[in-house]
Write a protein that holds these residues in place. Structure first.
Motif: not given
Length: 260
Positions: A39-56
């Motif tokens: 709900r929150w942390l994927v978008d929040g991190q990407e908006q800060a400049g990170m690129r999210l990969g696999g989540q398992f």
């Protein structure tokens, strides 16, 4: 908030710095943390400049969350981490996230191997499924502290054997030797090589693992690694709904993910 069907901006191909993060969660805490991520942390991190990969989810330990995130450089990593962890999204949700965790310090700071073996394009995002995903991701972590450096063996012949015998693309990273410039988030000492592969289901993985175990070259490589003092951990992983894991080779077009 991310909506079902959004196209992924994440994925680790081209990232010069990658973190592999493994969290030990309180019993029953996985679903709470997954919902916060979704709900929150994927978008929040990407908006800060990170690129999210696999989540398992670790299939062998349901209270362990395994995930990857990437950065353009060590300098950009510091900037992105500072922007996120001092920003409003983390400030709002950190207490709820931290309440799910027993240990969040099992973190490897990595970079691509030489030659580089990046992940393939990530799976397109979908909404949360109604059943557990059949997608079967496998990661192996080789670690050592002293003795000969087996990285060149793993990144060269080792990667080629993995690719041939597993029959799917194999991503691979090695230790990033730069100092950790964001000490509020510790990383593990030592040297490491990590590979990641994704299969349509458990049957495809078991067939591939049998082929790999029978390969004389792989047995010689693992023997040399053991002689050099390297140890390994093999992880069987189940992707979450917001995971950007590599697309399984030969799998169907759509994937069902862990139910909310």
């Amino acid at each position: 908030m991310r909506e079902s069907g959004d196209s992924p901006a994440g994925g680790l191909a081209g990232c010069a710095v990658v973190e592999m993060r493994r969290y030990l969660l309180r019993p029953g805490g996985f679903d709470d943390l997954r919902r916060l991520f979704q709900r929150w942390l994927v978008d929040g991190q990407e908006q800060a400049g990170m690129r999210l990969g696999g989540q398992f989810r670790d299939r062998d330990n349901p209270d362990r969350f395994v995930w990857f995130r990437g950065f353009e450089s060590m300098v950009q990593r510091h900037e992105a981490l500072e922007a996120f962890y001092l920003g409003p999204v983390w400030r709002t949700h950190r207490d709820a996230a931290n309440a799910t965790m027993i240990d969040s310090d099992d973190v490897l700071l990595l970079r691509p191997t030489d030659p580089a073996h990046p992940p393939t394009d990530p799976v397109s995002l979908g909404g949360p499924g109604t059943t557990a995903s059949t997608t079967w991701a496998v990661a192996q972590v080789w670690s050592w502290t002293t003795g000969d450096d087996p990285e060149s063996t793993l990144a060269g012949l080792g990667h080629e054997v993995l690719r041939q015998r597993l029959g799917v693309p194999v991503a691979m990273w090695r230790t990033e030797p730069s100092p950790n410039t964001f000490p509020w988030l510790p990383v593990r000492d030592g040297r490491h090589v990590v590979w990641l592969a994704v299969f349509p289901d458990a049957e495809h993985w078991l067939d591939a693992a049998t082929r790999l175990a029978r390969d004389e070259r792989w047995r010689r490589i693992t023997g040399r690694l053991a002689a050099a003092g390297a140890t390994d951990e093999l992880l069987h992983l189940q992707p979450t709904a917001t995971s950007r894991h590599p697309r399984p080779a030969g799998g169907p077009a759509g994937w069902q993910d862990i139910a909310p």
